[in-house]
Design a protein around this motif. Structure first.
Motif, PDB file in Angstrom:
ATOM      1  N   ASP A 101      19.498 -32.083  25.530  1.00  0.00           N
ATOM      2  CA  ASP A 101      18.982 -32.344  24.189  1.00  0.00           C
ATOM      3  C   ASP A 101      17.903 -33.423  24.254  1.00  0.00           C
ATOM      4  O   ASP A 101      17.885 -34.254  25.170  1.00  0.00           O
ATOM      5  CB  ASP A 101      20.110 -32.807  23.267  1.00  0.00           C
ATOM      6  CG  ASP A 101      21.158 -31.731  23.031  1.00  0.00           C
ATOM      7  OD1 ASP A 101      20.879 -30.553  23.326  1.00  0.00           O
ATOM      8  OD2 ASP A 101      22.258 -32.071  22.553  1.00  0.00           O
ATOM      9  N   LEU A 104      16.864 -39.221  20.788  1.00  0.00           N
ATOM     10  CA  LEU A 104      16.547 -39.645  19.428  1.00  0.00           C
ATOM     11  C   LEU A 104      16.016 -41.073  19.440  1.00  0.00           C
ATOM     12  O   LEU A 104      16.097 -41.773  20.447  1.00  0.00           O
ATOM     13  CB  LEU A 104      17.794 -39.548  18.545  1.00  0.00           C
ATOM     14  CG  LEU A 104      18.446 -38.167  18.449  1.00  0.00           C
ATOM     15  CD1 LEU A 104      19.681 -38.224  17.559  1.00  0.00           C
ATOM     16  CD2 LEU A 104      17.459 -37.126  17.933  1.00  0.00           C
ATOM     17  N   LEU A 110      14.754 -38.491  14.272  1.00  0.00           N
ATOM     18  CA  LEU A 110      14.222 -37.352  15.007  1.00  0.00           C
ATOM     19  C   LEU A 110      12.777 -37.617  15.419  1.00  0.00           C
ATOM     20  O   LEU A 110      12.085 -38.433  14.797  1.00  0.00           O
ATOM     21  CB  LEU A 110      14.277 -36.098  14.135  1.00  0.00           C
ATOM     22  CG  LEU A 110      15.662 -35.610  13.704  1.00  0.00           C
ATOM     23  CD1 LEU A 110      15.519 -34.499  12.668  1.00  0.00           C
ATOM     24  CD2 LEU A 110      16.444 -35.112  14.906  1.00  0.00           C
ATOM     25  N   ARG A 115      13.035 -30.825  13.303  1.00  0.00           N
ATOM     26  CA  ARG A 115      14.249 -30.589  12.538  1.00  0.00           C
ATOM     27  C   ARG A 115      15.439 -30.801  13.471  1.00  0.00           C
ATOM     28  O   ARG A 115      15.274 -30.793  14.692  1.00  0.00           O
ATOM     29  CB  ARG A 115      14.269 -29.165  11.997  1.00  0.00           C
ATOM     30  CG  ARG A 115      13.091 -28.789  11.098  1.00  0.00           C
ATOM     31  CD  ARG A 115      13.074 -27.285  10.884  1.00  0.00           C
ATOM     32  NE  ARG A 115      12.976 -26.579  12.157  1.00  0.00           N
ATOM     33  CZ  ARG A 115      13.194 -25.276  12.307  1.00  0.00           C
ATOM     34  NH1 ARG A 115      13.551 -24.539  11.268  1.00  0.00           N
ATOM     35  NH2 ARG A 115      13.071 -24.706  13.497  1.00  0.00           N
ATOM     36  N   PRO A 116      16.635 -30.970  12.942  1.00  0.00           N
ATOM     37  CA  PRO A 116      17.802 -31.150  13.826  1.00  0.00           C
ATOM     38  C   PRO A 116      17.944 -30.037  14.859  1.00  0.00           C
ATOM     39  O   PRO A 116      18.317 -30.289  16.008  1.00  0.00           O
ATOM     40  CB  PRO A 116      18.976 -31.167  12.841  1.00  0.00           C
ATOM     41  CG  PRO A 116      18.395 -31.718  11.585  1.00  0.00           C
ATOM     42  CD  PRO A 116      17.003 -31.154  11.514  1.00  0.00           C
ATOM     43  N   ASP A 117      17.633 -28.798  14.471  1.00  0.00           N
ATOM     44  CA  ASP A 117      17.751 -27.680  15.407  1.00  0.00           C
ATOM     45  C   ASP A 117      16.734 -27.744  16.537  1.00  0.00           C
ATOM     46  O   ASP A 117      16.920 -27.111  17.580  1.00  0.00           O
ATOM     47  CB  ASP A 117      17.567 -26.354  14.663  1.00  0.00           C
ATOM     48  CG  ASP A 117      18.810 -25.945  13.902  1.00  0.00           C
ATOM     49  OD1 ASP A 117      19.858 -26.592  14.107  1.00  0.00           O
ATOM     50  OD2 ASP A 117      18.740 -25.003  13.107  1.00  0.00           O
ATOM     51  N   ASN A 159      26.506 -28.121  19.782  1.00  0.00           N
ATOM     52  CA  ASN A 159      25.747 -28.501  20.974  1.00  0.00           C
ATOM     53  C   ASN A 159      26.626 -28.478  22.216  1.00  0.00           C
ATOM     54  O   ASN A 159      26.363 -29.171  23.197  1.00  0.00           O
ATOM     55  CB  ASN A 159      25.128 -29.890  20.797  1.00  0.00           C
ATOM     56  CG  ASN A 159      26.178 -30.984  20.723  1.00  0.00           C
ATOM     57  OD1 ASN A 159      27.330 -30.725  20.381  1.00  0.00           O
ATOM     58  ND2 ASN A 159      25.791 -32.202  21.039  1.00  0.00           N
TER      59      ASN A 159
END
Length: 233
Positions: A101, A104, A110, A115-117, A159
Motif C-alpha cells: 500500500d 500516508l 492521502l 481516493r482511499p481505494d 486490504n
C-alpha cells in the motif's frame, strides 16, 4: 470446507477480474472481513483433518501397491506428474515481486488527488503479477511462500489477502522460479498491471522487483478437487 472456501474465492475472483481497478471488492467489506476471520480457524482445523486423511489414504495405497501390479503402475504414473502439478517442492533462480500500500502522510492524509481505494493493493494487482509469471513460463509461483497451482484462488478482503483459507497483510510477496529476463519482460507487458503502474507513479504504491539466485517453492498443500475418476482394472 476448504474446497468450498476456494470455490467461493474463485467465483469472486473471476467476477472482480472484469471490473475496473478501484471498484473490485473495495466497497463496504467489514461484514465479509469479519466472516473470513471467524472462519479461518475452522478452515485450519479442517485442513489438518484433511491432511491426516490424505496420509492415511497414501499409506493404504502404498500397501496395496506392494502386491497389486496395476496399482503400483498407476502410482508410478502419478509420481511422474507430481512436479508439473505443483505437488513437489522446487528450488531455483527467479524473480520476487513485492506489492505494498502507498504510505500516508504524518496525520494519515492521502496523497494529493487520491481516493482511499487508490492507495491500497487490489486483487487485480496480485492477479496481474501472477498472470505475468505464468505467461513467462515459470516452473513455480508462490504468494507469501505458499505454492500456487492452476486451480488456486486468491481473494482480497479489504486490504488483506485470502489464500487457501488464511489471511495475509501487505506487503504481498509473489515469487516465480524461471527465466528472470522473461519474467521481468512479461511484468512490463502485462495489460492487467497498466492501471497499477499508473497508481505507482501517481500515488506511491509499493512495487519492488528483485532477482533471486535461489527461491524455494514448497509443494502445494491445499485441497485437490477430482472431477473425473475411473476404477483401475
Amino acid at each position: 470446507m476448504v474446497p468450498v472456501v476456494m470455490l467461493i474465492a474463485g467465483c469472486v475472483f473471476g467476477i472482480s477480474a472484469s471490473t475496473s481497478r478501484g471498484s473490485d471488492l473495495r466497497s463496504d467489506e467489514s461484514q465479509l472481513r469479519e466472516l473470513v476471520l471467524a472462519r479461518e480457524s475452522a478452515v485450519n482445523r479442517y485442513a489438518a483433518e484433511r491432511n491426516q486423511l490424505d496420509k492415511s489414504v497414501a499409506d493404504l495405497q502404498q500397501g496395496i501397491a506392494g502386491y497389486d501390479v496395476s496399482v503400483a503402475a498407476a502410482q508410478k504414473q502419478a509420481q511422474a506428474l507430481e512436479q508439473s502439478a505443483g505437488l513437489t517442492a522446487l528450488t531455483g533462480s527467479g524473480v520476487e515481486v513485492s506489492l505494498n500500500d502507498a504510505p500516508l502522510g504524518p496525520n494519515g492524509e492521502l496523497p494529493p488527488g487520491a481516493r482511499p481505494d487508490d492507495v491500497v493493493i487490489h486483487q487485480s494487482d496480485v492477479q496481474g503479477v501472477v498472470n505475468a509469471m505464468w505467461a513467462a513460463g515459470v516452473d513455480a509461483v508462490t504468494i507469501m511462500g505458499k505454492r500456487l497451482i492452476n486451480t488456486s484462488a486468491v481473494l482480497c478482503v479489504g486490504n488483506t489477502l485470502l489464500l487457501d483459507g488464511k489471511t495475509y497483510s501487505p506487503p504481498f510477496v509473489i515469487a516465480g522460479i524461471g527465466d528472470q529476463n522473461a519474467i521481468e519482460q512479461h511484468l512490463k507487458d502485462e495489460p492487467g498491471l497498466d492501471l497499477f503502474f499508473e497508481a505507482v507513479d501517481a500515488f506511491g504504491l509499493g512495487y519492488k522487483v528483485v532477482r533471486k539466485s535461489q527461491i524455494s517453492a514448497p509443494a502445494y498443500e491445499g485441497a485437490l478437487g477430482v472431477s473425473v475418476a475411473t476404477p483401475i482394472g
